[in-house]
Scaffold this motif. Structure first.
Motif, PDB file in Angstrom:
ATOM      1  N   GLU A  55      31.925  39.996  31.759  1.00  0.00           N
ATOM      2  CA  GLU A  55      31.624  38.822  32.585  1.00  0.00           C
ATOM      3  C   GLU A  55      32.566  38.768  33.780  1.00  0.00           C
ATOM      4  N   PRO A  56      32.128  38.101  34.854  1.00  0.00           N
ATOM      5  CA  PRO A  56      32.940  38.120  36.076  1.00  0.00           C
ATOM      6  C   PRO A  56      34.278  37.403  35.905  1.00  0.00           C
ATOM      7  N   LEU A  57      35.324  37.980  36.501  1.00  0.00           N
ATOM      8  CA  LEU A  57      36.604  37.269  36.554  1.00  0.00           C
ATOM      9  C   LEU A  57      36.385  35.988  37.362  1.00  0.00           C
ATOM     10  N   ALA A  58      36.979  34.886  36.878  1.00  0.00           N
ATOM     11  CA  ALA A  58      36.688  33.585  37.502  1.00  0.00           C
ATOM     12  C   ALA A  58      37.688  33.205  38.587  1.00  0.00           C
ATOM     13  N   VAL A  59      38.948  33.597  38.427  1.00  0.00           N
ATOM     14  CA  VAL A  59      39.970  33.136  39.377  1.00  0.00           C
ATOM     15  C   VAL A  59      40.963  34.250  39.709  1.00  0.00           C
ATOM     16  N   ASN A  60      41.576  34.107  40.878  1.00  0.00           N
ATOM     17  CA  ASN A  60      42.755  34.901  41.229  1.00  0.00           C
ATOM     18  C   ASN A  60      43.760  33.910  41.814  1.00  0.00           C
ATOM     19  N   GLN A  61      44.918  33.807  41.166  1.00  0.00           N
ATOM     20  CA  GLN A  61      45.945  32.847  41.597  1.00  0.00           C
ATOM     21  C   GLN A  61      46.912  33.580  42.522  1.00  0.00           C
ATOM     22  N   LEU A  62      47.021  33.096  43.766  1.00  0.00           N
ATOM     23  CA  LEU A  62      47.800  33.797  44.805  1.00  0.00           C
ATOM     24  C   LEU A  62      48.667  32.814  45.576  1.00  0.00           C
TER      25      LEU A  62
ATOM     26  N   VAL B 184      40.851  37.871  50.210  1.00  0.00           N
ATOM     27  CA  VAL B 184      40.071  36.646  50.476  1.00  0.00           C
ATOM     28  C   VAL B 184      38.584  37.000  50.556  1.00  0.00           C
ATOM     29  N   GLU B 185      38.292  38.080  51.290  1.00  0.00           N
ATOM     30  CA  GLU B 185      36.885  38.469  51.443  1.00  0.00           C
ATOM     31  C   GLU B 185      36.321  38.945  50.094  1.00  0.00           C
ATOM     32  N   TYR B 186      37.123  39.701  49.353  1.00  0.00           N
ATOM     33  CA  TYR B 186      36.665  40.163  48.036  1.00  0.00           C
ATOM     34  C   TYR B 186      36.309  38.959  47.149  1.00  0.00           C
ATOM     35  N   CYS B 187      37.196  37.979  47.128  1.00  0.00           N
ATOM     36  CA  CYS B 187      36.958  36.810  46.263  1.00  0.00           C
ATOM     37  C   CYS B 187      35.744  36.018  46.734  1.00  0.00           C
ATOM     38  N   ARG B 188      35.570  35.925  48.038  1.00  0.00           N
ATOM     39  CA  ARG B 188      34.391  35.191  48.535  1.00  0.00           C
ATOM     40  C   ARG B 188      33.108  35.941  48.184  1.00  0.00           C
ATOM     41  N   LEU B 189      33.135  37.260  48.381  1.00  0.00           N
ATOM     42  CA  LEU B 189      31.938  38.068  48.071  1.00  0.00           C
ATOM     43  C   LEU B 189      31.562  37.977  46.602  1.00  0.00           C
ATOM     44  N   ASN B 190      32.571  37.876  45.740  1.00  0.00           N
ATOM     45  CA  ASN B 190      32.336  37.923  44.298  1.00  0.00           C
ATOM     46  C   ASN B 190      32.454  36.561  43.623  1.00  0.00           C
TER      47      ASN B 190
END
Ligand code: NAP
Length: 304
Positions: free
Chosen positions: A162-169, A200-206
């Motif tokens: 299942e997709p990873l939900a968050v990345n804390q940065l 940022v773009e990776y997280c938005r795309l996914n």
């Protein structure tokens, strides 16, 4: 104000209460912080197994028990993977950490489990096995990462069901490497260095929710930018917008993070109920594009 976290369908507050500093409080003060946060609409709580050596989670549990808060009124996230002197994403460590977290929080499940800092020796198969076991046992509902770049996320994701939900940065008006290289593409300057492979773009795309940690700090360990003479222009600009919108400087800082269209969460670390009330007003402010860029430039960032 709430938002959907990742692709989970879970709705959590856009501002999250980070409990890294809660171990320093007695239970009565922790109760005030938690009660104030909930009243202000903050129901997403961020922990880590290492905060206060586990005591932050215990203090939180005692305060929640005294307040009689129902489990379903809280979205509980905790993190694991940092050991003394190394990082550990082994299956064994993840499973043991979660058991410790659940015990200290006195709960049957975590809404989100986050891997705290990248383990250079990560074996993604092991992480996948740990996640799958935790999901099947009902101990963890959703998973995420922290301080990871695009390729670290892609590698791990390729092993998960299942997709990873968050990345804390880390993100604050005084700490913006995730934005800087995007406005300095193909330039021979320091700001143009790509430090996170376009996270940022990776997280938005996914559809991964970025959780901005330490929103009031400079770089890790360098302290607050508020009141720091090196950030005079930034602080003056923030105060000007605070006056214009009739809110505190703190609210403008968080509004600046929430204004980004990636729909980030801001993880605040204040243990001061009065400040938490002031910060919560951030959700009422919608900065314009020129205002957002004004704050960005005031931190010393130069647009090409
Ligand atoms: N994933 C990671 O690697 C990572 C790393 C660090 C933190 N985190 C998470 O992020 C959360 C927030 O981190 P943080 O505590 O460093 O963030 P922060 O919200 O930027 O800083 C809060 C601290 O600054 C103090 N402060 C003093 N003056 C302030 C002002 N004018 N405005 C705002 N704060 C002021 C607060 O004191 P008062 O208590 O008096 O308000 C509090 O001690 C942590 O609790 C943790 O959950 C994650």
């Amino acid at each position: 104000m709430k938002q959907v976290i990742g692709q989970t369908g879970v709705e959590g507050s856009r501002i999250s209460l980070g409990c890294m500093r809660m171990a320093a409080l007695d239970v009565a003060d922790a109760e005030k912080v938690i009660a104030t946060s909930l009243e202000a609409g903050i129901n997403f709580i961020d922990h880590a197994d290492i905060y206060g050596g586990g005591q932050s989670e215990e203090r939180f549990r005692d305060a929640v028990t005294n307040l009689g808060i129902a489990r379903e009124d809280l979205i509980l996230q905790s993190k694991c993977g940092i050991q003394r002197g190394y990082f550990d994403f082994s299956k064994d460590h993840i499973l043991k950490s979660v058991d410790g977290i659940l015990k200290r929080l006195d709960t049957d499940y975590l809404d989100f489990l986050v891997l705290h800092r990248p383990d250079i020796l990560v074996e993604p198969e092991e992480v996948a096995e740990a996640f799958s076991q935790l999901k099947q046992s009902g101990k963890v509902k959703h998973f995420g990462v922290s301080n990871q770049n695009r390729y670290q996320m892609e590698l791990l994701q390729s092993y998960l069901d299942e997709p990873l939900a968050v990345n804390q940065l880390q993100l604050s008006p005084a700490h913006t490497p995730m934005f800087d290289f995007g406005v300095n593409v193909n330039m021979r300057n320091e700001a143009g260095v790509n430090r996170d492979s376009g996270i940022v773009e990776y997280c938005r795309l996914n559809k991964v929710t970025i959780q901005a940690w330490s929103p009031f700090q400079i770089d890790l360990g360098k302290g607050l930018f508020s009141g720091n003479p090196d950030y005079k222009e930034l602080n003056e600009t923030i105060s000007r917008y605070a006056e214009q919108y009739g809110v505190s400087d703190e609210a403008i800082i968080i509004a600046w993070i929430l204004r980004h269209p990636a729909k980030m969460q801001a993880i605040i670390g204040s243990m001061n109920p009065e400040r938490i009330v002031k910060i919560a007003k951030a959700t009422e402010v919608n900065l314009t594009r020129p205002e957002w860029y004004d704050i960005y430039r005031s931190a010393g960032n130069v647009l090409p």
